[in-house]
Enzyme design. Structure first.
Site, PDB file in Angstrom:
ATOM      1  N   GLU A  78     -41.418   2.861  12.401  1.00 46.44           N
ATOM      2  CA  GLU A  78     -41.990   4.042  11.754  1.00 46.44           C
ATOM      3  C   GLU A  78     -41.271   5.302  12.210  1.00 46.44           C
ATOM      4  O   GLU A  78     -40.986   5.475  13.403  1.00 46.44           O
ATOM      5  CB  GLU A  78     -43.477   4.128  12.110  1.00 46.44           C
ATOM      6  CG  GLU A  78     -44.193   5.376  11.639  1.00 46.44           C
ATOM      7  CD  GLU A  78     -45.600   5.439  12.178  1.00 46.44           C
ATOM      8  OE1 GLU A  78     -45.889   6.340  13.000  1.00 46.44           O
ATOM      9  OE2 GLU A  78     -46.427   4.579  11.790  1.00 46.44           O
ATOM     10  N   ARG A 138     -77.282 -12.992  -3.740  1.00 48.53           N
ATOM     11  CA  ARG A 138     -76.829 -11.756  -3.096  1.00 48.53           C
ATOM     12  C   ARG A 138     -75.479 -11.927  -2.417  1.00 48.53           C
ATOM     13  O   ARG A 138     -74.617 -11.044  -2.498  1.00 48.53           O
ATOM     14  CB  ARG A 138     -77.888 -11.273  -2.102  1.00 48.53           C
ATOM     15  CG  ARG A 138     -77.535  -9.996  -1.317  1.00 48.53           C
ATOM     16  CD  ARG A 138     -76.884  -8.909  -2.154  1.00 48.53           C
ATOM     17  NE  ARG A 138     -77.614  -8.592  -3.368  1.00 48.53           N
ATOM     18  CZ  ARG A 138     -77.088  -7.955  -4.395  1.00 48.53           C
ATOM     19  NH1 ARG A 138     -75.813  -7.580  -4.375  1.00 48.53           N
ATOM     20  NH2 ARG A 138     -77.806  -7.694  -5.462  1.00 48.53           N
ATOM     21  N   LYS A 187     -44.439   1.454  15.994  1.00 48.05           N
ATOM     22  CA  LYS A 187     -45.044   2.699  15.522  1.00 48.05           C
ATOM     23  C   LYS A 187     -44.803   3.814  16.539  1.00 48.05           C
ATOM     24  O   LYS A 187     -44.176   3.607  17.586  1.00 48.05           O
ATOM     25  CB  LYS A 187     -46.523   2.477  15.254  1.00 48.05           C
ATOM     26  CG  LYS A 187     -46.778   1.305  14.282  1.00 48.05           C
ATOM     27  CD  LYS A 187     -48.181   1.276  13.765  1.00 48.05           C
ATOM     28  CE  LYS A 187     -48.382   2.343  12.719  1.00 48.05           C
ATOM     29  NZ  LYS A 187     -49.627   2.158  11.946  1.00 48.05           N
ATOM     30  N   LYS A 223     -56.089  -2.004   7.419  1.00 47.28           N
ATOM     31  CA  LYS A 223     -57.344  -1.238   7.409  1.00 47.28           C
ATOM     32  C   LYS A 223     -58.356  -1.944   6.513  1.00 47.28           C
ATOM     33  O   LYS A 223     -58.697  -1.484   5.423  1.00 47.28           O
ATOM     34  CB  LYS A 223     -57.084   0.194   6.954  1.00 47.28           C
ATOM     35  CG  LYS A 223     -56.181   0.962   7.918  1.00 47.28           C
ATOM     36  CD  LYS A 223     -55.865   2.354   7.413  1.00 47.28           C
ATOM     37  CE  LYS A 223     -54.925   3.084   8.373  1.00 47.28           C
ATOM     38  NZ  LYS A 223     -54.541   4.419   7.885  1.00 47.28           N
ATOM     39  N   ASP A 226     -43.368   7.895   7.354  1.00 50.02           N
ATOM     40  CA  ASP A 226     -44.785   8.221   7.510  1.00 50.02           C
ATOM     41  C   ASP A 226     -45.066   9.690   7.239  1.00 50.02           C
ATOM     42  O   ASP A 226     -44.441  10.588   7.830  1.00 50.02           O
ATOM     43  CB  ASP A 226     -45.235   7.862   8.934  1.00 50.02           C
ATOM     44  CG  ASP A 226     -46.734   7.948   9.103  1.00 50.02           C
ATOM     45  OD1 ASP A 226     -47.460   7.498   8.196  1.00 50.02           O
ATOM     46  OD2 ASP A 226     -47.192   8.460  10.139  1.00 50.02           O
TER      47      ASP A 226
END
Length: 284
Positions: free
Chosen positions: A202, A105, A172, A140, A224
């Site tokens: 960004e 598994r 960012k 992510k 973005d």
């Protein structure tokens, strides 16, 4: 594809495989196998693909079987990065049936998950053929599995973005808001950046992009959530002075038109957070 480059040292992978085996075996091991299978029983098993895709996770599957039982004979038939079709054998495992079942598994979980990422990445990469654009992943990722998920992106023909917060300076929108302005954020970044560290920033609008170009100091600009006409204009404004990355809602059906704008990179979190599992089975 350079499969040697896309192979990690086993010592990096072993801790996460050990953790997965410990999670599965629990406090008392595989009670079903102990109850049902004679310890002396030996078998030959195969990991078989049940759909088309790009293989990833074979190195990890081999580690899983070997950690359970070093006497198992594990033969990788299709290496990570290979293309497979339904019915293809990816790996053969020979030895104690009980050992094969204990590792099954964990081996399949890694192989299915990572092959799914590699397969989706290959579809994204195919949309950029004929352009200079590279498809790259993001942060992510599944907590604890970032290294292997990013490795799977490489197996699928993609490229890696930063692995963590310490890899590069990436300014960012929230950094800009907290710093006060694009100019201040870049000035502070340049003041502390090592010559080995690149600075990315960004922007959401062409006005912000112009501020970045005027302020100087950035090496990469992330565009973005811009529509395609705006991306085209942004690439013209940059005119080769910075590396250009497009991000935000970069789904498969949009990759070709975004690549045609001339951006250097398209980053997509979907490569890792939305990849469907590839169906791989173990058959005795």
């Amino acid at each position: 594809m350079n499969t040697a480059y896309n192979t990690l040292p086993d010592i990096i992978l072993e801790p996460m495989v050990r953790a997965a085996l410990a999670e599965d075996l629990g406090t008392y091991g595989d009670i079903t196998t102990r109850a049902v299978i004679d310890p002396a029983t030996e078998y030959a098993a195969r990991l078989n693909a049940r759909e088309h895709g790009v293989v990833s996770g074979m190195q990890i599957a081999k580690i899983a079987f070997s950690l359970v039982d070093p006497e198992l004979v594990v033969e990788t038939v299709l290496a990570d990065g290979s293309v497979c079709k339904p019915g293809d054998t990816l790996m053969r495992v020979t030895g104690r049936a009980s050992s094969i079942l204990m590792g099954e598994r964990v081996a399949l979980n890694f192989a299915g998950r990572l092959s799914g990422i590699a397969t989706l990445t290959s579809k994204f990469a195919a949309e950029t053929i004929g352009t200079k654009t590279r498809v790259t992943c993001t942060r992510k990722t599944t907590p604890g599995l970032r290294t292997v998920e990013k490795q799977a992106v490489l197996h699928g023909g993609g490229f890696n973005h930063r692995f963590g917060l310490s890899d590069a300076i990436m300014i960012k929108d929230n950094h800009i808001a907290a710093a006060g302005s694009i100019e201040i954020a870049l000035e502070r970044a340049v003041a502390v950046a090592s010559h080995m560290v690149r600075i990315e920033i960004e922007v959401d609008t062409l006005e912000q992009l112009q501020q970045v170009l005027d302020a100087k100091g950035a090496h990469v600009v992330l565009l973005d959530n811009m529509d395609t006409p705006t991306l085209i204009e942004a690439v013209k404004m940059v005119d080769g002075r910075l590396t250009v990355e497009a991000s935000g809602n970069m789904k498969l059906d949009r990759i070709k038109e975004v690549a045609a704008t001339g951006v250097d990179y398209i980053s997509s979190g979907a490569l890792t957070h939305s990849a469907p599992n590839m169906d791989i089975g173990l058959d005795f």
